[in-house]
Design an enzyme around this catalytic site. Structure first.
Site, mmCIF file in Angstrom:
data_model
loop_
_atom_site.group_PDB
_atom_site.id
_atom_site.type_symbol
_atom_site.label_atom_id
_atom_site.label_comp_id
_atom_site.label_asym_id
_atom_site.label_seq_id
_atom_site.Cartn_x
_atom_site.Cartn_y
_atom_site.Cartn_z
ATOM 1 N N GLU A 84 8.395 17.350 -25.335
ATOM 2 C CA GLU A 84 7.898 17.653 -23.999
ATOM 3 C C GLU A 84 8.529 19.077 -23.496
ATOM 4 O OE1 GLU A 84 5.041 16.329 -23.029
ATOM 5 O OE2 GLU A 84 5.317 14.054 -22.995
ATOM 6 N N LYS A 123 6.322 22.928 -14.891
ATOM 7 C CA LYS A 123 5.822 21.738 -14.304
ATOM 8 C C LYS A 123 5.377 21.792 -12.910
ATOM 9 C CE LYS A 123 4.565 16.991 -14.768
ATOM 10 N NZ LYS A 123 4.421 15.781 -15.429
ATOM 11 N N HIS A 178 -1.420 15.875 -26.544
ATOM 12 C CA HIS A 178 -1.427 14.484 -25.970
ATOM 13 C C HIS A 178 -2.652 13.703 -26.417
ATOM 14 C CE1 HIS A 178 2.174 15.877 -23.843
ATOM 15 N NE2 HIS A 178 2.130 14.733 -23.172
ATOM 16 N N GLU A 197 -5.028 17.003 -11.096
ATOM 17 C CA GLU A 197 -5.530 17.288 -12.338
ATOM 18 C C GLU A 197 -7.112 17.469 -12.221
ATOM 19 O OE1 GLU A 197 -3.575 15.586 -15.867
ATOM 20 O OE2 GLU A 197 -5.610 15.639 -16.925
ATOM 21 N N LYS A 206 2.482 11.146 -11.518
ATOM 22 C CA LYS A 206 1.655 10.293 -12.345
ATOM 23 C C LYS A 206 2.366 9.064 -12.594
ATOM 24 C CE LYS A 206 -1.402 13.599 -15.032
ATOM 25 N NZ LYS A 206 -1.895 13.994 -16.228
ATOM 26 N N HIS A 249 -1.612 10.594 -27.889
ATOM 27 C CA HIS A 249 -2.029 9.073 -27.304
ATOM 28 C C HIS A 249 -2.747 8.404 -28.463
ATOM 29 C CE1 HIS A 249 -1.784 10.466 -22.993
ATOM 30 N NE2 HIS A 249 -0.539 10.425 -23.622
ATOM 31 N N ARG A 266 0.655 -1.154 -0.023
ATOM 32 C CA ARG A 266 0.116 0.175 0.096
ATOM 33 C C ARG A 266 0.843 1.317 0.026
ATOM 34 N NH1 ARG A 266 -3.145 -2.919 3.930
ATOM 35 N NH2 ARG A 266 -4.743 -4.203 2.925
ATOM 36 N N ARG A 319 -3.880 21.166 -14.392
ATOM 37 C CA ARG A 319 -2.696 20.389 -14.798
ATOM 38 C C ARG A 319 -2.985 19.711 -16.113
ATOM 39 N NH1 ARG A 319 0.512 15.875 -11.267
ATOM 40 N NH2 ARG A 319 1.737 14.925 -13.201
ATOM 41 N N HIS A 344 6.474 8.178 -27.731
ATOM 42 C CA HIS A 344 5.515 9.082 -27.187
ATOM 43 C C HIS A 344 5.606 10.729 -27.410
ATOM 44 C CE1 HIS A 344 2.993 10.709 -24.099
ATOM 45 N NE2 HIS A 344 3.828 11.723 -23.711
HETATM 46 P P1 NAD Z 1 11.363 5.170 -22.682
HETATM 47 O O1 NAD Z 1 11.131 5.140 -21.227
HETATM 48 O O2 NAD Z 1 10.812 4.072 -23.444
HETATM 49 O O3 NAD Z 1 12.785 5.361 -22.851
HETATM 50 C C1 NAD Z 1 13.261 5.613 -24.274
HETATM 51 C C2 NAD Z 1 14.399 4.804 -24.630
HETATM 52 O O4 NAD Z 1 15.463 5.254 -24.493
HETATM 53 C C3 NAD Z 1 14.161 3.356 -23.938
HETATM 54 O O5 NAD Z 1 14.815 2.507 -25.209
HETATM 55 C C4 NAD Z 1 15.250 3.382 -23.181
HETATM 56 O O6 NAD Z 1 15.910 2.378 -22.549
HETATM 57 C C5 NAD Z 1 16.494 4.284 -23.747
HETATM 58 N N1 NAD Z 1 17.053 4.796 -22.548
HETATM 59 C C6 NAD Z 1 16.576 5.595 -21.377
HETATM 60 N N2 NAD Z 1 17.531 6.158 -21.091
HETATM 61 C C7 NAD Z 1 18.786 6.169 -21.828
HETATM 62 C C8 NAD Z 1 20.096 6.644 -21.866
HETATM 63 N N3 NAD Z 1 20.572 7.579 -20.720
HETATM 64 N N4 NAD Z 1 20.836 6.200 -22.829
HETATM 65 C C9 NAD Z 1 20.532 5.633 -23.736
HETATM 66 N N5 NAD Z 1 19.179 4.776 -23.835
HETATM 67 C C10 NAD Z 1 18.207 5.191 -22.719
HETATM 68 O O7 NAD Z 1 10.563 6.413 -22.890
HETATM 69 P P2 NAD Z 1 10.561 8.030 -22.462
HETATM 70 O O8 NAD Z 1 10.609 8.714 -23.892
HETATM 71 O O9 NAD Z 1 11.714 8.339 -21.565
HETATM 72 O O10 NAD Z 1 9.176 8.040 -21.728
HETATM 73 C C11 NAD Z 1 7.954 7.697 -22.649
HETATM 74 C C12 NAD Z 1 6.967 7.344 -21.474
HETATM 75 O O11 NAD Z 1 6.770 8.336 -20.346
HETATM 76 C C13 NAD Z 1 5.635 6.875 -21.877
HETATM 77 O O12 NAD Z 1 5.071 5.622 -21.448
HETATM 78 C C14 NAD Z 1 4.675 8.107 -21.555
HETATM 79 O O13 NAD Z 1 3.529 7.889 -21.431
HETATM 80 C C15 NAD Z 1 5.332 8.409 -20.284
HETATM 81 N N6 NAD Z 1 5.337 9.673 -19.745
HETATM 82 C C16 NAD Z 1 4.577 10.025 -18.523
HETATM 83 C C17 NAD Z 1 4.648 11.138 -17.845
HETATM 84 C C18 NAD Z 1 4.128 11.328 -16.593
HETATM 85 O O14 NAD Z 1 3.765 12.325 -16.163
HETATM 86 N N7 NAD Z 1 4.010 10.275 -15.566
HETATM 87 C C19 NAD Z 1 4.830 12.348 -18.817
HETATM 88 C C20 NAD Z 1 5.122 12.139 -19.821
HETATM 89 C C21 NAD Z 1 5.239 10.805 -20.365
HETATM 90 N N1 GLY Z 2 2.628 14.956 -18.321
HETATM 91 C C1 GLY Z 2 1.183 15.413 -17.876
HETATM 92 C C2 GLY Z 2 1.191 15.409 -16.427
HETATM 93 O O1 GLY Z 2 2.211 15.215 -15.634
HETATM 94 O O2 GLY Z 2 0.205 15.930 -15.949
#
Ligand code: NAD
Ligand code: GLY
Length: 396
Positions: free
Chosen positions: A216, A258, A279, A268, A174, A283, A152, A272, A296
């Protein structure tokens, strides 16, 4: 069609973001450790930004005491940075375990999440165990969700290694996994204890991922800070060349904006949602193409162009603004046009996917639109107009 919320842009500009820092507009040398505060009462935490932080034991000094830590990473990032993180954590934790997940958005699901729970239980981890998310947004979102639900709730730390994760996903709490029918549909709001943005990790990032992260970064300009948009126009080449000082500024300003938004609206309820500029279309692209086919950030890039075009057609911004944003997205190396998701009825397929968006209410899609430069709003739009935008903005 009703305007739902508007971003209080002037307040954000006045405060300079969450930290109200007087240095907001100044690019400091990358070697300076910069800190942005997320102010959320008892869930407050710092974001630290500098090269070399990950491997430095002092980075983690203020974290609460615990016996064990679990590093959650993936097959790509583990060989690059897991040993360095393990060594930095060893002085603080008697046991440092690691779980290595498969890499990719297509693995952001229940099956992979369960590997984290398997590791926690196999190692007998208690409720003080600290999870360290070492990787991009996929690892961060899944680790956060695991931390929110194991016993939890256990503490977790974000160690984002992609630009996208440093400027967005590691900040604000998030957490989620995908469902085949919709992106990030299952998750929780759960804040980390600390975010460690080690700029050196960006050296190994593939160029396509750097561009995805820039999507982003770019979004913060049109929704909140036109000075930042101007700065990005001036420094896009430096960012693509991975100039550390430019990256440090982009990460800090993005986190400040942010942090300010999340500080106003953690869960949100309204404001937010502006962080989701681009997106709603993005999405739909990710889900419609199959998770992992479009990154993404690539979906967000093309999605921002579509959202700006919708804003233009609604008379909210002029032609020049929409063209300016498009140029910036293009310069970042991002796709400008969305893919065709269905040759028979492409717009219909987009609309179908966008109705699953979390912002949708009673089947009505709500878009984050630009309501004048540096100001966002969230509102519905007539299906016929959205169809026109999709037809105009998709490949083919
Ligand atoms: P990802 O986590 O898939 O990373 C991208 C690629 O880069 C992967 O293959 C990873 O293994 C590689 N990688 C990571 N760090 C590296 C490094 N330093 N050197 C070499 N390779 C590296 O993608 P992302 O773009 O980081 O994140 C996308 C995700 O984040 C999506 O799932 C999206 O929905 C989510 N997201 C969440 C929020 C939130 O607020 N929680 C906001 C935006 C996006
Ligand atoms: N990436 C959108 C949020 O964190 O609200």
């Amino acid at each position: 069609m009703s305007t739902v919320i508007t971003s209080p842009n002037s307040a954000l500009q006045r405060d300079g973001g969450a930290s109200a820092s007087s240095t907001s507009s100044i690019s400091l040398p990358a070697s300076v450790v910069q800190t942005v505060a997320i102010n959320l009462a008892d869930r407050s935490y710092p974001i630290t930004i500098a090269p070399g932080l990950l491997a430095t034991p002092a980075t983690y000094a203020a974290l609460p005491k615990a016996t064990a830590a679990l590093i959650v990473t993936n097959t790509t990032v583990a060989p690059l940075y897991a040993d360095a993180l393990r060594s930095a954590l060893a002085p603080k934790y008697a046991q440092v375990h690691t779980v290595v997940l498969p890499d990719g958005e297509e693995h952001k699901n229940w099956q992979t999440l369960n590997l984290i729970f398997d590791a926690l239980l196999q190692h007998g981890c208690d409720r003080k165990t600290v999870l360290f998310a070492l990787g991009g947004g996929v690892v961060g979102d899944m680790t956060g969700f695991a931390a929110a639900s194991y016993m939890r709730g256990v503490p977790f730390v974000q160690v984002p290694t992609t630009l996208l994760a440093q400027v967005d996903s590691s900040v604000g709490g998030k957490t989620a996994i995908n469902h085949p029918l919709g992106k990030n549909m299952i998750g929780a709001f759960y804040q980390p204890q600390l975010v460690v943005c080690d700029l050196s990790t960006l050296d190994t990032l593939p160029v396509r991922e750097l561009s995805a992260g820039l999507a982003e970064v770019i979004k913060y300009g049109p929704i909140a800070d036109m000075d930042f948009m101007g700065w990005l126009e001036e420094h896009m080449d430096a960012l693509l060349a991975r100039d550390r000082t430019a990256l440090a500024h982009a990460v800090r300003r993005s986190c400040e904006i942010k942090a300010w938004v999340v500080g106003q609206d953690e869960r949100e309820a309204g404001l937010r949602a502006i962080l989701n500029f681009g997106h709603t279309f993005g999405h739909a692209i990710e889900a419609g193409m199959g998770y992992g086919a479009w990154l993404h950030g690539e979906g967000v890039g093309a999605g921002m162009v579509m959202a700006a075009e919708l804003s233009r057609r609604l008379g909210l911004v002029d032609d020049a603004f929409a063209a300016r944003l498009k140029t910036l997205v293009q310069r970042a190396g991002l796709p400008l046009r969305g893919p065709v998701l269905d040759a028979a009825d492409n717009a219909g397929r987009y609309l179908e996917l966008m109705r699953v968006d979390k912002k949708a209410e009673a089947g009505e899609i709500r878009f984050v639109l630009i309501d004048g430069p540096g100001r966002a709003c969230v509102r519905a739009a007539p299906d016929a107009l959205v169809r026109e935008v999709i037809d105009a903005c998709c490949a083919g």
